[in-house]
Design a protein around this motif. Sequence first.
Motif, mmCIF file in Angstrom:
data_model
loop_
_atom_site.group_PDB
_atom_site.id
_atom_site.type_symbol
_atom_site.label_atom_id
_atom_site.label_comp_id
_atom_site.label_asym_id
_atom_site.label_seq_id
_atom_site.Cartn_x
_atom_site.Cartn_y
_atom_site.Cartn_z
ATOM 1 N N GLU B 150 0.871 -1.109 0.124
ATOM 2 C CA GLU B 150 -0.011 0.119 0.047
ATOM 3 C C GLU B 150 0.720 1.336 0.032
ATOM 4 O O GLU B 150 0.640 2.107 -0.898
ATOM 5 N N SER B 153 3.330 1.557 -3.082
ATOM 6 C CA SER B 153 2.619 1.945 -4.347
ATOM 7 C C SER B 153 2.480 3.508 -4.281
ATOM 8 O O SER B 153 2.531 4.207 -5.204
ATOM 9 N N CYS B 154 1.891 3.976 -3.071
ATOM 10 C CA CYS B 154 1.680 5.270 -2.943
ATOM 11 C C CYS B 154 2.735 6.217 -3.050
ATOM 12 O O CYS B 154 2.713 7.347 -3.628
ATOM 13 N N TYR B 183 -5.537 8.109 1.802
ATOM 14 C CA TYR B 183 -3.861 8.394 2.196
ATOM 15 C C TYR B 183 -3.792 9.663 1.961
ATOM 16 O O TYR B 183 -4.330 10.504 1.130
ATOM 17 N N PHE B 196 -4.732 10.373 -3.063
ATOM 18 C CA PHE B 196 -4.189 9.228 -3.424
ATOM 19 C C PHE B 196 -5.526 8.052 -3.503
ATOM 20 O O PHE B 196 -6.511 8.242 -2.945
ATOM 21 N N GLN B 198 -5.739 3.968 -3.855
ATOM 22 C CA GLN B 198 -4.959 2.809 -3.620
ATOM 23 C C GLN B 198 -6.115 1.540 -3.597
ATOM 24 O O GLN B 198 -6.962 1.529 -3.023
ATOM 25 N N HIS B 206 -0.804 -4.366 -6.256
ATOM 26 C CA HIS B 206 -1.096 -3.137 -5.650
ATOM 27 C C HIS B 206 -1.069 -2.071 -6.646
ATOM 28 O O HIS B 206 -0.082 -1.738 -7.060
ATOM 29 N N ALA B 208 -1.456 2.146 -7.175
ATOM 30 C CA ALA B 208 -1.893 3.411 -6.471
ATOM 31 C C ALA B 208 -1.808 4.560 -7.519
ATOM 32 O O ALA B 208 -0.879 4.404 -8.667
ATOM 33 N N CYS B 210 -1.651 9.004 -7.575
ATOM 34 C CA CYS B 210 -1.326 10.105 -7.079
ATOM 35 C C CYS B 210 -1.676 11.080 -7.930
ATOM 36 O O CYS B 210 -1.065 11.451 -8.891
#
Lengths: 88, 237
Positions: B150, B153-154, B183, B196, B198, B206, B208, B210
């Motif tokens: 998590e 990837s963010c 997030y 974010f 996700q 995973h 994500a 942004c």
Amino acid sequence: MTPEQIDTLVREVVRDVVVDKAKALSLDIKQHELSDYQLDSITFVMLVVRLEEEFEIEFADEYLNLSRFASFDDFVQMIYSQKLGQVQ
Amino acid sequence: MSDATHVIGTTHVYAMQTRFGGLPVEEDELCRQMGVRLLHSIAERRRSLIARCMLHVVLEREWGVPCRDIQLGYGRFGKPLLLGRDAIRFNLSHSGEWVCCAVSESEVGVDIQRMERDYLGISKRFFTQQEHEYIMSAPQAESQADRFYEIWSCKEAYVKAIGVGLTRPLNRFTVTKDETGAYADTDEASRLDWRFYQRRIACEYHLAVCYSTQLLHMETMDYGEVVEWIHHYPLKA
């Protein structure tokens, strides 16, 4: 440590970290560019973690950047100069 | 032509599962025309090529940019961008069998990552203490892995969104998750109000995003659609 010893150990770590994704490649780490090894970000940071453990060094922040390394030989050179610094 | 659903302030994310196999064209030539480097690894090259082709399909069909107008350049730290179309931003990511493409009216970064690495050394070394503790406080190894990916990837999506990639050390900012599940980044150097998205995708990946628009829309794309597009792509001799 001599550059040759470092070279051998770097190869071993590289094989361990990277080879599962690049079985078909011959591991001539001096010739190939990093991108030839599917060295994505997560593989790169894992490589740094393993090399730091193996050589008991810490990569400076400016080296935590994939674009600083064109080939695996650049890792050997960087580690060699750090080890040299530790001895002196 | 672009349809009216793309209101101002929306980010569109397209995710696609690829199938490994030959493409119905001369791949080296298509790579050259798409600006994909001829890497030694065929798998890596093909994923990069598929990602570029997917971007073309999306820009052409959904954003009204004709194929002939699509010219890609690079930002200061190597972030690919669309030349001559400042109003459209995009970002690509691929891992394992999955390819993702985010297209937005504002800056955007996307990351997809297959869960396959031993992660604890990474989070200890590269994440902030707060992030590492968040991961380690999960009760089981499986949920720790989930939390690691998590955050990973963010963070990746974030450094890609701001366009610096790994030149920004990952421990200079923290990604946190609040009680609503959203997030956020804690980065004093951040100039935009990043958001974010996700999620876990196809069990072992995973994803994500942004982004900096009001809305985000996600859809999956059929690989056959991209292969069909490639089949009709007018390769220059």
